[in-house]
Design a protein around this motif. Structure first.
Motif, PDB file in Angstrom:
ATOM      1  N   MET B 135      35.968  45.154  28.574  1.00  0.00           N
ATOM      2  CA  MET B 135      37.327  44.993  29.081  1.00  0.00           C
ATOM      3  C   MET B 135      37.306  43.981  30.238  1.00  0.00           C
ATOM      4  O   MET B 135      36.342  43.914  31.013  1.00  0.00           O
ATOM      5  N   GLY B 136      38.399  43.228  30.338  1.00  0.00           N
ATOM      6  CA  GLY B 136      38.428  42.077  31.236  1.00  0.00           C
ATOM      7  C   GLY B 136      38.034  42.374  32.663  1.00  0.00           C
ATOM      8  O   GLY B 136      37.265  41.635  33.284  1.00  0.00           O
ATOM      9  N   THR B 137      38.537  43.494  33.201  1.00  0.00           N
ATOM     10  CA  THR B 137      38.309  43.735  34.626  1.00  0.00           C
ATOM     11  C   THR B 137      36.953  44.385  34.888  1.00  0.00           C
ATOM     12  O   THR B 137      36.620  44.696  36.022  1.00  0.00           O
ATOM     13  N   ARG B 138      36.135  44.572  33.808  1.00  0.00           N
ATOM     14  CA  ARG B 138      34.762  45.033  34.022  1.00  0.00           C
ATOM     15  C   ARG B 138      33.866  43.921  34.530  1.00  0.00           C
ATOM     16  O   ARG B 138      32.757  44.156  34.998  1.00  0.00           O
ATOM     17  N   LEU B 139      34.313  42.684  34.382  1.00  0.00           N
ATOM     18  CA  LEU B 139      33.511  41.548  34.829  1.00  0.00           C
ATOM     19  C   LEU B 139      33.426  41.522  36.350  1.00  0.00           C
ATOM     20  O   LEU B 139      34.291  42.061  37.038  1.00  0.00           O
ATOM     21  N   SER B 140      32.388  40.846  36.856  1.00  0.00           N
ATOM     22  CA  SER B 140      32.290  40.644  38.303  1.00  0.00           C
ATOM     23  C   SER B 140      33.378  39.662  38.733  1.00  0.00           C
ATOM     24  O   SER B 140      33.991  38.989  37.901  1.00  0.00           O
ATOM     25  N   GLY B 141      33.590  39.580  40.034  1.00  0.00           N
ATOM     26  CA  GLY B 141      34.619  38.682  40.553  1.00  0.00           C
ATOM     27  C   GLY B 141      34.415  37.242  40.099  1.00  0.00           C
ATOM     28  O   GLY B 141      35.358  36.568  39.665  1.00  0.00           O
ATOM     29  N   GLY B 142      33.163  36.778  40.176  1.00  0.00           N
ATOM     30  CA  GLY B 142      32.863  35.407  39.767  1.00  0.00           C
ATOM     31  C   GLY B 142      33.129  35.198  38.288  1.00  0.00           C
ATOM     32  O   GLY B 142      33.704  34.178  37.878  1.00  0.00           O
ATOM     33  N   GLU B 143      32.719  36.174  37.474  1.00  0.00           N
ATOM     34  CA  GLU B 143      32.939  36.059  36.029  1.00  0.00           C
ATOM     35  C   GLU B 143      34.425  36.081  35.695  1.00  0.00           C
ATOM     36  O   GLU B 143      34.893  35.363  34.804  1.00  0.00           O
ATOM     37  N   GLN B 144      35.178  36.906  36.436  1.00  0.00           N
ATOM     38  CA  GLN B 144      36.631  36.929  36.218  1.00  0.00           C
ATOM     39  C   GLN B 144      37.241  35.571  36.532  1.00  0.00           C
ATOM     40  O   GLN B 144      38.147  35.099  35.840  1.00  0.00           O
ATOM     41  N   GLN B 145      36.721  34.928  37.596  1.00  0.00           N
ATOM     42  CA  GLN B 145      37.245  33.605  37.936  1.00  0.00           C
ATOM     43  C   GLN B 145      36.926  32.600  36.833  1.00  0.00           C
ATOM     44  O   GLN B 145      37.753  31.779  36.477  1.00  0.00           O
TER      45      GLN B 145
END
Lengths: 304, 238
Positions: B135-145
């Motif tokens: 799920m999208g928000t499981r990524l780290s902050g950097g990966e989400q960016q």
């Protein structure tokens, strides 16, 4: 199988039947709430309208010029009633509800409550409140089937199956398709979805049309079981709102499961302690509100 | 739709923006040429994010003129503006928690031809491929960016509005973003960058617009950056 077990199973089946209606109606409410962020108080009125489109299509269309001798049959009604009511819903969304999105969801609730009262009032003026029976049930769905532990009316079995099918289909569309990904994203951040180039205002209209179309579909399926009356929606929707509070507004599958389970709980209560059958859902509602105010499947605003 | 000959991508003139009763932008004018990278710098609350959102029509009400590729957009809804080839990466990144990484990536519709293929994006961002089912928000902050960037590169948008890319990210990620932006510039993208990290912005941008209290206070080309240092520090309040 002893008498008690048979009775429990019989009431559970009838409860499942009611639960299927709860599921399809609370599902529509959840889908609408997800996109429009309003609680659609007119849902019961659209359910009632669906049943009336089926009834009037069968009994009264033949007086119109060019339609002499035409009787809309049950299968046609299953398709046409949701379409007609869905289009009416889209019209109402475009002309009225749309102007309230910036004002907070209390206004939407009041507006749709008003719409429900107007629709219901109009029909109460022209039709018998105690109900008119809908006689267009197809022959193939008449009679009973043997389930092993009981003989169950074929039509009721059909209504459970078709309602569950529609619920499952809706769930698949929302959770597994591209269109559904727009809907899920729109629930979280509609502005951003629009900033990506999706026509969100149109998507919202279609969602409302689809949600009330589901209610109308349930109305058609219910028509041969209950009599068609201007107040059938009002009676149904009070229970459905309790179901929604128990399940929580957050999830489609939550609405479906909660609807079915509470229908069966109602059936079970009819065997164990009949006087409580009409109140058991509201009792559950109180318990859930005390223990988990966001509902069994609900999420708080931070999505945890 | 004929693009104007002068290569102008965005031209805002006397742009005012309102949220409800509050008047946030007071007559902003700026212009960005095709292939140019400009930054909006200024204090928190100076109106930089609002300028980006106004260019897309994501404010309560806006008046004035915003031309994108020569098309007047002031009365267009946001989805029509996006279709002119605008990609938006919001400050809060806007990764959808109910969508998988891959669904997030595929969400924005293609607005023009020539976007990057999914395969190419997974090459550039191997972490996204690895976690594509999560799920999208499981990524780290950097990966989400990275995901927020990747999904607008897929759509063929040529004008990128990027809000606070580096906020709260580790230095190594900031370096990776810097390389990415430099690549995008070489590929001919037009970029408007809102950036708190002035060093990040200074190394990349052709020009800087200093935003102060809802107005453009100053336009500083990169050649004049050194001599304007004191002036900028005064505006940024550092």
């Amino acid at each position: 199988m002893n008498f008690f077990t048979r009775m429990v199973l019989a009431q559970m089946m009838l409860g499942l039947n009611n639960g299927a209606f709860y599921a399809i109606l609370s599902l529509g409410l959840a889908v609408i709430f997800g996109q429009l962020n309003i609680i659609n108080f007119a849902h019961g009125a659209f359910y009632m309208l669906g049943a009336f489109v089926a009834l009037l299509g069968y009994t009264s269309l033949s007086v119109l010029p060019g339609l002499a001798g035409f009787h809309m049959n049950y299968w046609e009604a299953l398709l046409i009633a949701p379409l007609v009511v869905g289009l009416l819903g889209m019209l109402i969304e475009r002309t009225m509800i749309r102007h309230l999105y910036k004002l907070g969801n209390l206004y939407g609730l009041l507006l749709t409550f008003g719409i429900a009262l107007i629709i219901q009032g109009l029909f109460t003026n022209y039709f018998n409140v105690s109900g008119t029976s809908y006689n267009a049930m197809p022959d193939i769905l008449r009679g009973t089937v043997n389930l092993g532990f009981m003989r169950f009316p074929t039509y009721r079995l059909w209504s459970i199956i078709i309602s569950l099918g529609v619920c499952l289909g809706t769930w698949l569309i929302v959770e597994r398709t591209k269109l559904g990904s727009y809907l899920r994203a729109g629930t979280e951040n509609a502005d951003l979805v629009q900033a990506f180039g999706v026509n969100v205002p149109l998507m919202i209209s279609l969602t409302y049309g689809f949600g009330v179309g589901l209610a109308a579909f349930a109305g058609v399926v219910a028509a041969p079981i209950y009599s068609v009356s201007p107040i059938m929606g009002e009676e149904m929707i009070i229970t459905v709102f309790a179901v929604v509070v128990i399940g929580g507004m957050g999830s489609i599958m939550g609405a479906i499961i909660t609807g079915l389970c509470l229908g069966m709980l109602e059936g079970l209560t009819k065997v164990i302690y009949p006087p409580a059958a009409n109140t058991v859902i509201f009792f559950m509602m109180i318990v859930v509100l005390l223990v988990k105010p966001t509902g069994l499947f609900g999420k708080d605003q931070y999505g945890e | 739709m004929a693009d104007p000959q002068d290569g102008e991508m965005v031209k805002a003139a006397d742009l005012h923006a309102h949220y409800g009763e509050s008047h946030i932008l007071h007559g902003v004018s700026l212009s960005v040429s095709r292939g140019e990278l400009i930054t909006l710098i200024g204090r928190n609350g100076s109106g930089r994010t609002t300028i980006l959102r106004s260019l897309l029509g994501l404010v309560g009400r806006r008046t004035g003129s915003v031309r994108i590729r020569g098309v007047e957009t002031i009365d267009l809804p946001p989805h029509r503006i996006a279709r002119l080839g605008v990609g938006y990466c919001p400050e809060e990144r806007g990764i959808f928690s109910r969508l998988s990484v891959e669904e997030n990536l595929m969400l924005p519709p293609v607005v023009r031809e020539g976007g990057m293929s999914v395969e190419r994006l997974y090459e550039i961002f191997p972490n996204l491929f690895e976690h594509r089912k999560a799920m999208g928000t499981r990524l780290s902050g950097g990966e989400q960016q990275m995901l927020a960037m990747a999904r607008i590169l897929r759509t063929g948008a040529q004008l990128l509005l990027l809000d606070e890319l580096t906020e709260g990210l580790a230095p190594v990620i900031v370096q990776a973003l810097k390389r990415l932006i430099r690549q995008l510039k070489q590929l001919g993208f037009t970029v408007i960058l809102v950036e708190q990290n002035f060093h990040f912005a200074a190394e990349l941008a052709d020009r800087h617009y200093v935003v102060d209290r809802g107005r453009i206070a100053e336009m500083i080309p990169k050649e004049a950056l050194a001599e304007s240092k004191d002036k900028i520090d005064a505006y940024l309040g550092v």
